[in-house]
Structures are given as structure tokens and as C-alpha cells.
Design a protein around this motif. Structure first.
Motif, PDB file in Angstrom:
ATOM      1  N   VAL A 160       0.822  -1.231   0.000  1.00 57.83           N
ATOM      2  CA  VAL A 160       0.000   0.000   0.000  1.00 57.83           C
ATOM      3  C   VAL A 160       0.850   1.274   0.000  1.00 57.83           C
ATOM      4  O   VAL A 160       0.337   2.354  -0.317  1.00 57.83           O
ATOM      5  N   LYS A 161       2.103   1.164   0.339  1.00 53.98           N
ATOM      6  CA  LYS A 161       2.957   2.351   0.325  1.00 53.98           C
ATOM      7  C   LYS A 161       3.608   2.586  -1.031  1.00 53.98           C
ATOM      8  O   LYS A 161       4.267   3.621  -1.231  1.00 53.98           O
ATOM      9  N   LYS A 162       3.430   1.658  -1.950  1.00 55.76           N
ATOM     10  CA  LYS A 162       3.939   1.876  -3.304  1.00 55.76           C
ATOM     11  C   LYS A 162       3.126   2.968  -3.981  1.00 55.76           C
ATOM     12  O   LYS A 162       1.898   3.024  -3.809  1.00 55.76           O
ATOM     13  N   GLU A 166      -0.960   3.451  -3.630  1.00 56.99           N
ATOM     14  CA  GLU A 166      -1.367   4.575  -2.796  1.00 56.99           C
ATOM     15  C   GLU A 166      -2.231   5.563  -3.582  1.00 56.99           C
ATOM     16  O   GLU A 166      -3.241   6.066  -3.074  1.00 56.99           O
ATOM     17  N   GLU A 167      -1.858   5.823  -4.810  1.00 63.03           N
ATOM     18  CA  GLU A 167      -2.616   6.766  -5.631  1.00 63.03           C
ATOM     19  C   GLU A 167      -4.029   6.243  -5.905  1.00 63.03           C
ATOM     20  O   GLU A 167      -5.004   7.017  -5.903  1.00 63.03           O
ATOM     21  N   LEU A 172      -9.959   6.666  -4.634  1.00 62.59           N
ATOM     22  CA  LEU A 172     -11.172   6.074  -4.064  1.00 62.59           C
ATOM     23  C   LEU A 172     -11.723   6.947  -2.938  1.00 62.59           C
ATOM     24  O   LEU A 172     -12.925   7.244  -2.896  1.00 62.59           O
ATOM     25  N   VAL A 173     -10.869   7.353  -2.049  1.00 66.59           N
ATOM     26  CA  VAL A 173     -11.300   8.195  -0.925  1.00 66.59           C
ATOM     27  C   VAL A 173     -11.850   9.522  -1.432  1.00 66.59           C
ATOM     28  O   VAL A 173     -12.856  10.037  -0.923  1.00 66.59           O
ATOM     29  N   ALA A 274      -4.332   6.927   7.413  1.00 61.15           N
ATOM     30  CA  ALA A 274      -3.795   8.245   7.052  1.00 61.15           C
ATOM     31  C   ALA A 274      -4.250   8.678   5.663  1.00 61.15           C
ATOM     32  O   ALA A 274      -4.392   9.879   5.395  1.00 61.15           O
ATOM     33  N   LEU A 275      -4.516   7.708   4.778  1.00 65.59           N
ATOM     34  CA  LEU A 275      -4.994   8.033   3.429  1.00 65.59           C
ATOM     35  C   LEU A 275      -6.496   8.342   3.402  1.00 65.59           C
ATOM     36  O   LEU A 275      -7.012   8.774   2.369  1.00 65.59           O
TER      37      LEU A 275
END
Length: 565
Positions: A160-162, A166-167, A172-173, A274-275
Motif C-alpha cells: 500500500v505504500k507503493k 497509494e494513488e 477512491l477516498v 492516514a490516506l
């Protein structure tokens, strides 16, 4: 006896009997004048008027100012006055302090708090994070959903940190920003790919192999464990070692109770929070803790298929690889990580827990290591054309096994595609049970239910009787019903008819339930399934003893409890 006026004035015998001592005689100082007044001549009546001679004013008999002043400075009376003064104020201050302490120490009667967002629901279940699109927001709006669930592919859990992953999550959020819907992600964290950093670190450093079921120096497979659902060995050869791989080839099982994985997966959860992700549901949780003894699995005492043999996964009971003791505590550690990252986030499962007791904390009764358990087959049983067992008994058993005051996930994806039941009836009935509806957008419970029905459901779920009310089940086979009520609020009485004919509501009515109730809502096809005499109307009054419930339908009644005399 009538006395002559002159005799009354001249007779002094009375005064002589009283005595005469001048000023010293107190009685003599009181000079009362007695007058005899003639009354009715025929009856001989008379009136007597007694007054004082000195203008009608009684003589003063109290102490004079001079007499009182003798005691003003007397030490005894001064001391006594001070004692009374101090005692009065001491008692007054004591009463004041006591009143304050009572107010502070009295139990607080604060108004019940609304349910957290993830308990209000419903939640809309979509497909993969990688397929999210702008139209999803409108779908979630139709459901009036509190959460939107997407699945992150298992291969990406620890990536998930890639930047590219992450993008995608940020996009989505961003879709749901400005709406009342929060993003929930389904994760599969219990295995990692051969080329992942976790595996590469374990190959390079033997101390990091504790994150896996890693057996070195063996010439043969350590035991008879098989691929999940398959008929091949679950062990893969890696160099001079065997590593457990129960799922996909090239993916190795992780021990979720190891310190290495706790730190690694804990970092994944914190990064997603955090995302902007506000909820997590985990898959494969029953495999999170694995036996360190590596003992062989034994054949199941009650196999689902008698044709299975030693080379089939279903032949064994899998007590070495599933539902290990301490699973609830392990999950609670991850729950704590999520709560510390955000107090509004939640942490749960994406599948039936099957054995609820294993998911509970070891030292806390009826407390889970997750927020919202998913348990039981009640949704499936409810949607059958002809339920094979009593719905009331199955629901009662589901709630009992789940534990006291459990708030379950009701998985609408379990509704049979060919169900004869009105999907809106299923949605209404399930949505007022303690728990959260999880509505898959490709399921009949979404496609065949109107937005208006879900809005009605949402309005009912926001009431005090639903959020904080007591649940009581009622039986009148084949009907199933329950009530939800909180003291001081109107109650709800929900009835479902799973059969294809109208059914009389022959419930055993307790004393606190009135005979007549008001129709609040009913399923979309309710009146279409009834003749004219059985049709109902919103806000109409019905007698529970005379009510016939439409086939494959639900009806929600409101009532005010009857007070016991």
C-alpha cells in the motif's frame, strides 16, 4: 335566670370574694367590666359583654427594656448566644456541602449517544479498489449507506505504500469526499507473495523466518496439511526448507501473531487510515494463528461429503490450522492499532466467523476482538422459499451464539438469487435487527429494492427504540416477529411472512403490548399480495389479533406500551 339591671350594678359580692391587695395583686389590676343586656322579653334571655375598664387594652405583663438589659452582657447568656450562632451556621454550611456532594455523586442521566457511523449502516459492497468509478457514489446514495466497501487484492496488501497503489486508494477516498459515506476496505493479510519484501527478508535473515511457518533441514514434507479446498500438499520447497502455502501457489502463509507481522500489518493499517480509509474487514481470519507443533490433521468426525478421502481437504478437521486459541486476542491487537490511528475507524471481518467464542477475548466475557462479527445462516434461511426450520428458533439461536448485545453484520449477499420473498421485505426485516446490513450492489436485495424503501429503513434505524431499544422475539409459526422499544419512546413491532399465503398473526400478546397498533411501513409488494379486505395503509390502525400478514411480505407497526395498573 334573669337578673335586674340595678342588682347587677349594686352587687359587689364578686369583688369581695376575689380579695383586694392593691397594686401587688395581679388579678385586681385586671378590671373587667361585665354588662348584662336585656334580650328577648318573652324568653327572658340576656346577653353578657365582658371587656376591660381601661379602654379595652390588656395590661402589659412582659419584661421591660430595663429588665432585659440586665442579661445583655451577662457572660452565661453571651456564651449561650454565641454557641447557638456558631451551631446555626455550622449546620447550614454542612447542609450546603452535603447538597453539593449529592449532586456531584449522583448517577448521571445523560442522553444516549447515537450509534457510531459504522453501526448505523447500511454498507454498500462493491468489487475491487481497482474498478471503483464515479457512478458508485450514486449507488451508495440510493442505499443511504454509511460505508462503501471495496476489496484490495491480496497481492497488494503489503504494497500500500507503493506510489501506484497509494494513488489508487487516494482516488477512491476522493470519490466520497463531501458525502456521508466513508470508505471501507477488505484486506487479505495472512499470506505474502514469494517476491514480496517479507519473503526476501526471511530468505536473507533466518531470524525473520518466524513470520512464516518455515521448516529448515527437512528431506520430506513436515506433515499432511493440504491446500485449502484442494487435494495437494500445502508445503512448498524453498531452497533447503519447506514453507507453508495453504492458498495460492507462490504465496506463503503468515503467522499473524508474530511480532514481525504485527509491526508490518500494523503499519499497513495506519497508512491506510492516514490516506482516509475509515473501516477494515479482514478475510481468512480463522487461519491467522497456526499450530507450532505441526502435528498431522486428523479426519473429521462429521465430513460434509462421505466420498472424500485422505487426499481431500474436506476429509480433515483442520484443528491445527484454524480457530486456534488466542485468535480473539490477536485480532484485538490490530483493533487497538486502528482505534489509536482514528477513534472513528472500525475493524471487523468479511466472512462468517463460524465459531464466535474463538473471536472473543480470553479474559473478558462476551467481548470480541473485532467490532462487527458476521455469524450464522439466518439470512439464507429467511430467503428460502420453504424454510426447513423455525425462523424464530434460528434467529434466537443466532443471536444467542453470537453473544450478548452483539451487533452483527447481516450479509445481504447470502440472499438466494431465486428467492420468492419480496427483497424489500427481507431488507426491512433484517435492517431492524441488531446489526448492520451489508448490501452487495449486484445482489437482488439492492437491484429489486427502491431508494424510498432504504430511506424508510434509515429513518427507523436512527430512532432511539432501534439504536438503544430492547429486542424481544415472538413466535407464531410460520410467522416470525420481534419488537424494538426503549422506555419513553414508541416501539416497533416487525412481522415477516415467509409463506405463499396470508397468515393470521396468532401471537401470544404480553400485557405490555396493545391490541391495536399503527401501520408505519410495509414491504413494496404487500398490498399487491392481498385482497381488498387485507390491504393496509400508512398510519392506519390494525388489530394485532385480527391482522393477516401478506405472503412473502413484512409489515412494521408502531405502538405505545400499555402501563400495568
Amino acid at each position: 335566670m334573669v337578673q335586674d339591671e340595678k342588682a347587677a350594678h349594686t352587687d359587689g359580692a364578686d369583688e369581695q370574694m376575689l380579695g383586694s391587695n392593691g397594686v401587688e395583686d395581679k388579678l385586681a389590676e385586671r378590671r373587667d367590666e361585665v354588662k348584662f343586656i336585656k334580650g328577648d322579653h318573652q324568653n327572658g334571655d340576656a346577653k353578657i359583654d365582658i371587656g376591660t375598664v381601661n379602654g379595652g387594652k390588656p395590661a402589659f405583663t412582659g419584661m421591660s427594656k430595663e429588665e432585659l438589659m440586665k442579661y445583655a452582657n451577662d457572660p452565661f447568656w453571651v456564651r449561650l448566644r454565641w454557641i447557638f450562632f456558631v451551631c446555626f451556621w455550622a449546620i447550614w454550611v454542612g447542609m450546603l456541602v452535603g447538597a453539593i456532594l449529592i449532586i456531584i455523586g449522583a448517577p448521571k442521566c445523560a442522553a444516549p449517544q447515537p450509534l457510531p457511523w459504522y453501526k448505523r449502516g447500511p454498507h454498500a459492497k462493491f468489487a475491487s479498489v481497482q474498478t471503483c468509478k464515479a457512478e458508485d457514489v450514486q449507488v451508495a446514495k440510493k442505499l443511504v449507506s454509511a460505508g462503501a466497501i471495496y476489496e484490495l487484492p491480496a497481492a497488494l496488501t503489503y504494497d500500500v505504500k507503493k506510489p501506484e497503489v497509494e494513488e489508487k486508494i487516494k482516488q477512491l477516498v476522493a470519490l466520497y469526499q463531501g458525502s456521508d459515506t466513508r470508505v471501507i476496505i477488505d484486506l487479505t493479510p495472512n499470506y505474502a507473495a514469494k517476491d514480496s519484501q517479507l519473503v526476501q527478508d526471511a530468505i536473507a535473515d533466518p531470524e525473520k523466518r518466524s513470520a512464516f511457518v518455515w521448516v529448515s533441514g527437512e528431506n520430506s514434507q513436515p506433515n499432511n496439511w493440504l491446500k485449502v479446498g484442494g487435494n495437494r500438499s500445502a508445503w512448498e520447497k524453498l531452497g533447503d526448507s519447506y514453507v507453508l502455502s495453504q492458498f495460492e501457489d507462490g504465496y506463503y502463509d503468515l503467522k499473524m501473531n508474530s511480532t514481525i507481522i504485527r509491526n508490518e500489518f500494523g503499519g499497513v493499517l495506519k497508512h491506510l487510515v492516514a490516506l482516509g480509509v475509515r473501516g477494515f474487514r479482514l478475510k481468512n481470519t480463522k487461519f491467522f494463528v497456526l499450530s507450532d507443533g505441526l502435528e498431522d490433521e486428523v479426519n473429521s468426525a462429521s465430513p460434509k461429503d462421505l466420498s472424500l478421502g485422505p487426499n481431500d481437504y474436506g476429509f480433515y478437521d483442520h484443528k491445527q490450522t484454524t480457530f486456534q486459541f488466542g485468535l480473539g486476542n490477536v485480532l484485538y491487537e490490530y483493533l487497538s492499532i486502528v482505534k489509536n490511528a482514528s477513534d472513528e475507524a472500525f475493524f471487523s471481518v468479511a466472512e462468517d466467523v463460524i465459531k464466535p467464542q474463538v473471536y472473543q477475548l480470553n479474559e473478558v466475557t462476551d467481548a470480541y476482538g473485532i467490532d462487527l462479527p458476521m455469524y450464522g445462516d439466518f439470512v439464507k434461511v429467511l430467503s428460502k422459499s420453504k424454510p426447513e426450520k423455525s425462523l424464530q428458533k434460528d434467529l434466537e439461536n443466532t443471536l444467542f451464539q453470537a453473544g450478548k448485545d452483539s451487533w452483527l453484520q447481516w450479509n445481504f449477499a447470502d440472499v438466494y438469487v431465486d428467492t420468492p420473498q419480496d427483497p424489500s421485505a427481507l431488507a426491512m426485516f433484517l435492517s431492524l435487527l441488531p446489526g448492520v446490513p451489508v448490501v452487495a450492489v449486484d445482489a437482488v436485495a439492492y437491484q429489486n429494492v427502491t431508494e424510498e424503501t432504504y430511506r424508510q429503513i434509515t429513518s427507523l434505524r436512527k430512532t432511539a427504540s432501534y439504536m438503544h431499544g430492547e429486542l424481544t422475539l415472538y413466535q407464531a409459526d410460520p410467522l416470525v416477529a420481534f419488537s424494538r422499544i426503549k422506555s419513553g419512546n414508541p416501539g416497533y413491532f416487525v412481522i415477516f411472512n415467509p409463506t405463499e399465503v396470508p397468515q393470521a398473526s396468532h401471537f401470544t400478546i404480553p400485557e405490555n403490548l396493545p391490541d391495536k397498533m399503527t401501520v408505519s411501513y410495509f414491504s413494496e409488494q404487500y398490498n399487491n399480495n392481498m385482497d381488498i379486505s387485507g390491504k393496509v395503509a400508512h398510519a392506519g390502525r390494525v388489530n394485532l389479533k385480527d391482522l393477516k400478514v401478506a405472503p412473502h411480505s413484512s409489515i412494521i407497526l408502531t405502538y405505545v406500551p400499555v402501563k400495568a395498573e
